[in-house]
Design a protein around this motif. Structure first.
Motif, PDB file in Angstrom:
ATOM      1  N   LEU A  12       0.801  -1.220   0.000  1.00  0.00           N
ATOM      2  CA  LEU A  12       0.000   0.000   0.000  1.00  0.00           C
ATOM      3  C   LEU A  12       0.839   1.277   0.000  1.00  0.00           C
ATOM      4  N   LEU A  13       2.162   1.157  -0.023  1.00  0.00           N
ATOM      5  CA  LEU A  13       3.003   2.346  -0.109  1.00  0.00           C
ATOM      6  C   LEU A  13       2.760   3.047  -1.444  1.00  0.00           C
ATOM      7  N   PRO A  14       2.774   4.385  -1.455  1.00  0.00           N
ATOM      8  CA  PRO A  14       2.487   5.120  -2.695  1.00  0.00           C
ATOM      9  C   PRO A  14       3.692   5.155  -3.633  1.00  0.00           C
ATOM     10  N   LEU A  41       3.149  10.543  -9.173  1.00  0.00           N
ATOM     11  CA  LEU A  41       3.528   9.167  -8.858  1.00  0.00           C
ATOM     12  C   LEU A  41       5.026   8.949  -9.053  1.00  0.00           C
ATOM     13  N   ASN A  42       5.596   9.504 -10.115  1.00  0.00           N
ATOM     14  CA  ASN A  42       7.039   9.365 -10.335  1.00  0.00           C
ATOM     15  C   ASN A  42       7.827   9.998  -9.196  1.00  0.00           C
ATOM     16  N   GLY A  43       7.430  11.193  -8.779  1.00  0.00           N
ATOM     17  CA  GLY A  43       8.111  11.855  -7.674  1.00  0.00           C
ATOM     18  C   GLY A  43       7.983  11.073  -6.377  1.00  0.00           C
ATOM     19  N   ALA A  44       6.796  10.551  -6.113  1.00  0.00           N
ATOM     20  CA  ALA A  44       6.584   9.764  -4.900  1.00  0.00           C
ATOM     21  C   ALA A  44       7.401   8.477  -4.925  1.00  0.00           C
ATOM     22  N   THR A  45       7.480   7.847  -6.090  1.00  0.00           N
ATOM     23  CA  THR A  45       8.239   6.612  -6.213  1.00  0.00           C
ATOM     24  C   THR A  45       9.723   6.845  -5.976  1.00  0.00           C
ATOM     25  N   TRP A  46      10.294   7.849  -6.625  1.00  0.00           N
ATOM     26  CA  TRP A  46      11.721   8.131  -6.448  1.00  0.00           C
ATOM     27  C   TRP A  46      12.011   8.607  -5.036  1.00  0.00           C
ATOM     28  N   GLY A  47      11.126   9.425  -4.462  1.00  0.00           N
ATOM     29  CA  GLY A  47      11.327   9.879  -3.083  1.00  0.00           C
ATOM     30  C   GLY A  47      11.277   8.733  -2.095  1.00  0.00           C
ATOM     31  N   LEU A  48      10.267   7.904  -2.203  1.00  0.00           N
ATOM     32  CA  LEU A  48      10.133   6.759  -1.302  1.00  0.00           C
ATOM     33  C   LEU A  48      11.267   5.760  -1.517  1.00  0.00           C
ATOM     34  N   GLY A  49      11.655   5.559  -2.764  1.00  0.00           N
ATOM     35  CA  GLY A  49      12.776   4.673  -3.052  1.00  0.00           C
ATOM     36  C   GLY A  49      14.069   5.174  -2.425  1.00  0.00           C
ATOM     37  N   GLY A  50      14.283   6.479  -2.471  1.00  0.00           N
ATOM     38  CA  GLY A  50      15.469   7.059  -1.853  1.00  0.00           C
ATOM     39  C   GLY A  50      15.466   6.904  -0.340  1.00  0.00           C
ATOM     40  N   VAL A  51      14.306   7.131   0.269  1.00  0.00           N
ATOM     41  CA  VAL A  51      14.187   6.961   1.717  1.00  0.00           C
ATOM     42  C   VAL A  51      14.417   5.503   2.106  1.00  0.00           C
ATOM     43  N   LEU A  52      13.816   4.590   1.365  1.00  0.00           N
ATOM     44  CA  LEU A  52      14.015   3.165   1.656  1.00  0.00           C
ATOM     45  C   LEU A  52      15.469   2.749   1.450  1.00  0.00           C
ATOM     46  N   ALA A  53      16.122   3.291   0.428  1.00  0.00           N
ATOM     47  CA  ALA A  53      17.524   2.960   0.188  1.00  0.00           C
ATOM     48  C   ALA A  53      18.402   3.477   1.327  1.00  0.00           C
TER      49      ALA A  53
END
Length: 86
Positions: A12-14, A41-53
Motif C-alpha cells: 500500500l506504499l504510494p 507518482l514518479n516523484g513519490a516513487t523516487w522519493g520513497l525509493g530514496g528513503v528506503l535505500a
C-alpha cells in the motif's frame, strides 16, 4: 479475525509498481488530470525509493540485514523499467 501482514502494508506504499501507487495515480488523475497524476507518482516513487535505500543502508550497517535495501532497489529498478527511466 483478519490480520494484516507486513507485505500487505508494503504493497500500500504510494510507489509506482505497488497498489498504493496505482491508487495515488488514480486519485490525482481524477482531480488534476492523468499527466499530473503520472508526474506525482514518479516523484513519490523516487522519493520513497530514496528513503528506503537510505534506511536500508543504515539497517545494513547496524545489523547486516540487506532486505530493505533489496526492496528499495527492486522498487526503483521496476519503476525505471516500466516507465522508461522517469
Amino acid at each position: 479475525m483478519p490480520t494484516c501482514s507486513p507485505g500487505g502494508v508494503f504493497n500500500l506504499l504510494p510507489a509506482g509498481p505497488l497498489d498504493g501507487g496505482r491508487i495515488l495515480r488514480a486519485l490525482v488523475s481524477l482531480v488534476v488530470g492523468p499527466d499530473v497524476g503520472e508526474r506525482v507518482l514518479n516523484g513519490a516513487t523516487w522519493g520513497l525509493g530514496g528513503v528506503l535505500a537510505a534506511a536500508g543502508v543504515w539497517v545494513l550497517s547496524v545489523s547486516g540485514n540487506f532486505s530493505l535495501l533489496l526492496c528499495a532497489a527492486w522498487l526503483l529498478c521496476r519503476r525505471k523499467r516500466t516507465h522508461g527511466g522517469y
